[in-house]
Design a protein around this motif. Structure first.
Motif, mmCIF file in Angstrom:
data_model
loop_
_atom_site.group_PDB
_atom_site.id
_atom_site.type_symbol
_atom_site.label_atom_id
_atom_site.label_comp_id
_atom_site.label_asym_id
_atom_site.label_seq_id
_atom_site.Cartn_x
_atom_site.Cartn_y
_atom_site.Cartn_z
ATOM 1 N N ARG A 51 -37.527 -0.456 29.311
ATOM 2 C CA ARG A 51 -37.873 -0.328 27.741
ATOM 3 C C ARG A 51 -39.430 -0.480 27.858
ATOM 4 N NH1 ARG A 51 -34.901 -4.393 24.096
ATOM 5 N NH2 ARG A 51 -35.657 -3.203 22.284
ATOM 6 N N THR A 62 -39.424 0.478 22.357
ATOM 7 C CA THR A 62 -38.177 1.358 22.566
ATOM 8 C C THR A 62 -37.049 0.651 22.686
ATOM 9 O OG1 THR A 62 -38.644 1.516 24.778
ATOM 10 C CG2 THR A 62 -39.777 3.199 23.459
ATOM 11 N N ARG A 96 -40.376 10.890 29.946
ATOM 12 C CA ARG A 96 -39.250 10.099 29.549
ATOM 13 C C ARG A 96 -37.966 10.695 30.456
ATOM 14 N NH1 ARG A 96 -36.494 9.896 23.750
ATOM 15 N NH2 ARG A 96 -35.563 11.674 24.460
ATOM 16 N N VAL A 110 -44.552 8.060 21.692
ATOM 17 C CA VAL A 110 -43.999 6.720 21.198
ATOM 18 C C VAL A 110 -44.772 6.079 20.327
ATOM 19 C CG1 VAL A 110 -43.159 4.523 21.953
ATOM 20 C CG2 VAL A 110 -42.712 6.344 23.352
ATOM 21 N N ASN A 122 -39.336 3.472 17.001
ATOM 22 C CA ASN A 122 -39.100 4.449 17.837
ATOM 23 C C ASN A 122 -37.317 4.264 18.059
ATOM 24 O OD1 ASN A 122 -41.670 5.623 18.809
ATOM 25 N ND2 ASN A 122 -41.979 3.398 19.028
ATOM 26 N N GLY A 176 -36.331 6.421 20.741
ATOM 27 C CA GLY A 176 -36.828 6.346 22.173
ATOM 28 C C GLY A 176 -38.023 7.383 22.224
#
Length: 629
Positions: free
Chosen positions: A80, A95, A118, A134, A140, A143
């Motif tokens: 994360r 996230t 990502r 983000v 988020n 993500g």
């Protein structure tokens, strides 16, 4: 090599603050972010249990970003993103938990976002790579907002003036040094519009974009055989400085910065020419390149507030975080990588060497044995370890490595080979390995060891070959396809190419298409070049060292190879280290693996190591005749 040293990386200058990462073997390889303020005070930003390391592509890269004292980073355990503010509060997640991984982070506080590559993992399906934005505020739930999708891979998302976004993308079966597309677009909220290709193509690697304040785009391309610097003005591309030199390394890791823009008129860049590295100032208008004096071998660069910093490596001392005031160019050490340094007189300085092989000239570094406290027996030559680097699309440098000095201080010479396929010598040299992995690299290593014998630098009866990962494959292949070497040391090496093609991670899933051939169409070639299928041709003892948690080269490959060698009745030893992945990070395992190699060579070459070593079991080893000298 372990407890008294720290690996430094990824510096960032943020006003009067300087950030960097430290990886400590005595903490199991845990990586943390450190900060130094203008008064010289040091502070650890990410204390345990945080481990700042990304797993995108399994190799990761650029796992943190810092602007105005705000730090965003990836934690290894859950992948994360976390944020901490200038006051050093407890990091908070940005996230959600799940199958997301992030790398190549860039922080844009004015827009309130982080740009990242990502990688989404869902079950057994191939991971999906995208470029995402983000929200720095932490809301988020999905993500991040997907900005770019559809390509197999992405790298280097960079936001420039007028909301222009640049990035690099590529598709299977290419690797980023084979073929990429450098793209730009206008960022409109969470949408990208007006897609514009800038560079790249079937035979061009266009990588490492960065925006000038004017809106022009700098990037690196190998369109003339060498990775050189170019600028795009929105309509056309021109070369900034053409040279038979490489201005970047192969992008295995996401987010490295081989150059940094100072302003509209100049940038600081690094390069590699004939194996030797340099760093200097490039004037954009004239293309004049001025090297900095007293430089070592630079890593990723950062600049700001009239300063430039990098982690510098040297031939005769450990790496260090170095910083320079651009108005008065002189390097100052900000942070050393270890408390202990070797006396200069015990350090073996690499000699650049070259020799001829079937594909042409080959390059490498020869390290003679050096230890002023000992003298070799009269009339003898040293044993030689021929090292084949991993990758295979990387290179070996002349920077100080204690893993080499370990051998030279004990009377053993080392030849570090930049075989055909290595980087730093142009695209044509790199492509010698296309379709020829297991042939060209082996021929070059064999020719190198032979050249050292012919030059009176090595004992022909005691020639070992050693390598890790792809270098481990070259080691196993050399021992099953030639009779040049009298011992082999394979660290997490590949014994079965077909097994690797069928069971590896996405980034390298089609890597072998270019190195060997398309799979399964070229299945016969895979079998022919796999050491596991040619154990009957093996005539030298082998030591195999392997991590139990390796996802790049699964442990079953080591086990299959050891079983095959054992069944033939040849000397073989295998050690599997719990908790280790692709490469050894824990101090106790680094020490154990190194000492296991010395113990093994002592047994098979017939000498008694000076060290007190823990024996390892060696199957099928008969009593050796001790060297009477």
């Amino acid at each position: 090599m372990t407890a008294q040293s720290t690996s430094l990386g990824t510096p960032i200058i943020d006003g009067d603050l300087t950030f960097w990462t430290e990886s400590r073997a005595d903490q199991g390889g845990r990586i943390s972010i450190w900060r130094r303020d203008g008064a010289g005070e040091l502070a650890e930003v990410t204390a345990a249990p945080f481990n700042v390391r990304s797993r995108v592509h399994e190799y990761g890269g650029r796992s943190y970003a810092a602007v105005d004292g705000v730090v965003v980073f990836v934690d290894f355990a859950d992948q994360r993103l976390y944020r901490t503010d200038p006051a050093g509060t407890t990091p908070v997640p940005l996230t959600p938990e799940g199958g997301f991984r992030y790398a190549d982070l860039r922080l844009y506080p004015e827009q309130g976002l982080v740009l990242a590559v990502r990688e989404e993992h869902q079950g057994d399906a191939e991971p999906v790579n995208t470029v995402v934005a983000v929200d720095l505020a932490g809301d988020n739930p999905t993500g991040g907002s997907v900005l770019c999708s559809g390509a197999d891979f992405y790298a280097a998302p960079r936001l420039g003036p007028d909301h222009r976004l640049a990035w690099v993308e590529w598709h299977h079966p290419n690797m980023p040094w084979d073929s990429t597309a450098l793209m730009t677009a206008r960022l409109d909220g969470s949408e990208v519009r007006d897609l514009t290709p800038v560079a790249g193509g079937p035979t061009e690697s266009a990588i490492y974009p960065e925006w000038l304040p004017s809106g022009e785009l700098i990037f690196i391309s190998d369109r003339t055989n060498w990775w050189n610097l170019y600028v795009w003005n929105g309509d056309s591309v021109r070369a900034l400085h053409q040279a038979e030199a490489e201005f970047c390394d192969p992008p295995w890791l996401l987010g490295d910065t081989p150059y940094v823009i100072i302003d509209e008129t100049e940038l600081i860049c690094s390069w590699r020419r004939n194996g030797a590295a340099g760093i200097g100032r490039l004037t954009l208008r004239s293309g004049e390149l001025t090297p900095f004096a007293d430089s070592g071998e630079p890593g990723s660069l950062t600049a700001g507030a009239g300063r430039v910093a990098t982690v510098m490596q040297y031939e005769d001392r450990p790496q260090a975080l170095m910083i320079m005031e651009l108005e008065q160019p002189a390097w100052t050490e900000l942070r050393a990588s270890g408390d202990a340094t070797l006396p200069r007189e015990v350090i073996s300085t690499p000699m650049p060497v070259s020799w001829s092989s079937k594909a042409g000239p080959v390059f490498g570094w020869y390290y003679p044995p050096v230890n002023p406290d000992f003298t070799a027996p009269a009339g003898t030559l040293p044993p030689l370890i021929t090292r084949s680097h991993g990758g295979p699309t990387v290179f070996s440098t002349a920077a100080l490595r204690l893993s080499v000095q370990y051998w030279t201080s004990r009377g053993i010479a080392v030849l570090d080979v930049n075989y055909g396929g290595s980087t730093g010598y142009g695209r044509e040299y790199r492509e010698r390995l296309r379709g020829a992995w297991g042939i060209v690299d082996v021929e070059d290593c064999v020719a190198g060891a032979t050249a050292m014998v012919e030059q009176g630098l090595a004992d022909e009866a005691r020639l070992a070959i050693e390598g890790g990962s792809a270098g481990g494959y070259t080691t196993l292949r050399a021992l099953t396809a030639t009779d040049r070497f009298t011992a082999g040391l394979s660290l997490y090496g590949i014994g079965d190419l077909e097994a690797l093609a069928k069971d590896t991670h996405k980034f390298e899933a089609r890597y072998l298409d270019g190195l060997v051939g398309p799979y399964p169409e070229a299945l016969d070639t895979y079998h022919d070049r796999s050491p596991i299928h040619h154990v009957d041709q093996l005539s030298a003892p082998i030591l195999i060292l392997q991590g139990a948690e390796d996802k790049v080269v699964p442990p079953n490959q080591a086990e299959m190879m050891a079983d095959a060698v054992r069944s033939k009745g040849l000397p073989v030893a295998m050690v599997i280290y719990p908790g280790e992945g692709h490469g050894f990070r824990r101090a106790e395992n680094i020490q154990a693996a190194t000492e296991a190699q010395l113990y093994f060579l002592g047994r098979v070459f017939g000498f008694d190591p000076a060290d007190e070593l823990t024996p390892i079991p060696i199957d099928n080893l008969q009593d050796v005749v001790r060297d009477p000298r």
